[in-house]
Design an enzyme around this catalytic site. Structure first.
Site, PDB file in Angstrom:
ATOM      1  N   HIS A 195      38.057  48.457  33.325  1.00  0.00           N
ATOM      2  CA  HIS A 195      37.047  47.551  32.761  1.00  0.00           C
ATOM      3  C   HIS A 195      36.038  48.429  32.017  1.00  0.00           C
ATOM      4  O   HIS A 195      35.731  49.539  32.477  1.00  0.00           O
ATOM      5  CB  HIS A 195      36.267  46.819  33.866  1.00  0.00           C
ATOM      6  CG  HIS A 195      36.883  45.545  34.350  1.00  0.00           C
ATOM      7  ND1 HIS A 195      36.795  45.150  35.673  1.00  0.00           N
ATOM      8  CD2 HIS A 195      37.548  44.549  33.702  1.00  0.00           C
ATOM      9  CE1 HIS A 195      37.389  43.974  35.819  1.00  0.00           C
ATOM     10  NE2 HIS A 195      37.866  43.586  34.643  1.00  0.00           N
TER      11      HIS A 195
ATOM     12  N   CYS B  86      29.549  45.891  39.024  1.00  0.00           N
ATOM     13  CA  CYS B  86      30.583  44.855  39.181  1.00  0.00           C
ATOM     14  C   CYS B  86      30.067  43.689  40.025  1.00  0.00           C
ATOM     15  O   CYS B  86      30.530  42.562  39.866  1.00  0.00           O
ATOM     16  CB  CYS B  86      31.818  45.431  39.854  1.00  0.00           C
ATOM     17  SG  CYS B  86      32.624  46.717  38.907  1.00  0.00           S
TER      18      CYS B  86
HETATM   19  N1  ARG Z   1      39.309  44.122  42.371  1.00  0.00           N
HETATM   20  C1  ARG Z   1      38.636  43.697  41.177  1.00  0.00           C
HETATM   21  C2  ARG Z   1      39.618  43.628  40.034  1.00  0.00           C
HETATM   22  O1  ARG Z   1      40.442  44.495  39.949  1.00  0.00           O
HETATM   23  C3  ARG Z   1      37.494  44.599  40.880  1.00  0.00           C
HETATM   24  C4  ARG Z   1      36.655  44.142  39.734  1.00  0.00           C
HETATM   25  C5  ARG Z   1      35.553  45.093  39.423  1.00  0.00           C
HETATM   26  N2  ARG Z   1      34.640  44.518  38.523  1.00  0.00           N
HETATM   27  C6  ARG Z   1      34.137  45.097  37.434  1.00  0.00           C
HETATM   28  N3  ARG Z   1      33.209  44.468  36.776  1.00  0.00           N
HETATM   29  N4  ARG Z   1      34.589  46.235  36.996  1.00  0.00           N
HETATM   30  O2  ARG Z   1      39.596  42.730  39.221  1.00  0.00           O
END
Ligand code: ARG
Length: 275
Positions: free
Chosen positions: A173, A267
């Site tokens: 991300h 996150c």
């Molecule tokens: N387990 C989540 C996923 O893989 C974690 C998300 C993390 N969020 C972020 N904004 N980077 O989607």
């Protein structure tokens, strides 16, 4: 390093968070997640509560969305939407494990009188991949959010959207590879981006703070800044020092349990930007 330490100004913010009541890691959709490794939900809740408490102590407003059983990743509220000028673009998740979160976020925004609430027509993981920097949106693609989603965001918000391509699966991300510190200042880990995106970032932000692999590996880029105070993982010691050189006030937070799901302070935090 700046020749003179710049003066930074905090702006009170409004955030949306989701308590990790049902947090666990029972599937793997990013390289940080290992269902074989045990998780401690009570510890995740304590770490999250500290973050929640800190925001309010710093003068920010925090709204809450009710966690839904069976949606362990809902704690990562940044992924629920992107919100600018009272318009919410609600996420459409890449993986089926998270798909049902969209309804919860959409209902939350609809019940609160946002001037526009739109469900993304393309894969779009909210502020995980769309970072608002002043009147510009920096948008990540490569692993989750699609390029078409960037155009949709630009059309809905009426601001320029800069597409940045991520190339390292550990930084899947945009908010794991780049942080907006102030409207016109960012820090990022260059190796997480392809060559074109690195050139774009150099052009837009010649005075950016550049992080190294060690900083990125402890989720040092997954920070929340109010323009002056920067909440970052305890392990990101060298980045904390660099932020201070640039006039910011680093505030270390322990998010070790939440890291098992592949997310840190940012996150867990969605910024709500009213009209
Ligand atoms: N387990 C989540 C996923 O893989 C974690 C998300 C993390 N969020 C972020 N904004 N980077 O989607």
């Amino acid at each position: 390093m700046p020749t003179k330490t710049p003066e930074r100004t905090a702006r009170p913010r409004r955030y949306l968070m989701c308590r990790p009541t049902y947090f666990t890691v029972d599937y793997a959709i990013n390289p940080w997640m290992d269902p074989a490794q045990p998780t401690d939900t009570a510890l995740a809740v304590r770490q999250w509560e500290r973050l929640y408490w800190l925001y309010r102590r710093l003068g920010h407003t925090v709204e809450l969305i009710e966690p839904v059983p069976g949606l362990p990743d809902m704690v990562y509220a940044a992924n629920g939407a992107t919100v600018l000028d009272g318009r919410a673009l609600v996420a459409t998740f890449r993986y089926p494990e998270r798909a049902a979160e969209s309804d919860a976020y959409q209902a939350w925004f609809r019940a609160r009188g946002y001037r526009e609430v739109r469900r993304a027509g393309y894969v779009n993981e909210g502020e995980g991949d769309h970072l608002v920097a002043g009147r510009r949106v920096l948008a990540g693609t490569g692993f989750r959010t699609s390029r078409a989603a960037h155009a949709e965001a630009g059309e809905l918000f009426g601001v320029p959207v800069v597409t940045l391509t991520l190339v390292d699966p550990r930084f899947y991300h945009l908010d794991t590879a780049l942080a907006v510190l102030d409207d016109d200042h960012v820090m990022y880990y260059p190796e997480a981006f392809d060559a074109d995106s690195r050139a774009v970032l150099r052009g837009l932000y010649p005075d950016a703070i550049l992080a190294d692999r060690a900083d990125a590996e402890v989720f040092g880029l997954n920070v929340v800044s109010d323009g002056r105070r920067v909440l970052l993982p305890e392990a990101a010691k060298s980045l904390a020092g660099r932020l201070a050189e640039y006039g910011y006030e680093p505030i270390p937070v322990d998010v070790s349990e939440l890291l098992k799901g592949g997310g840190g302070a940012k996150c867990c935090t969605l910024e709500l930007r009213p009209a």
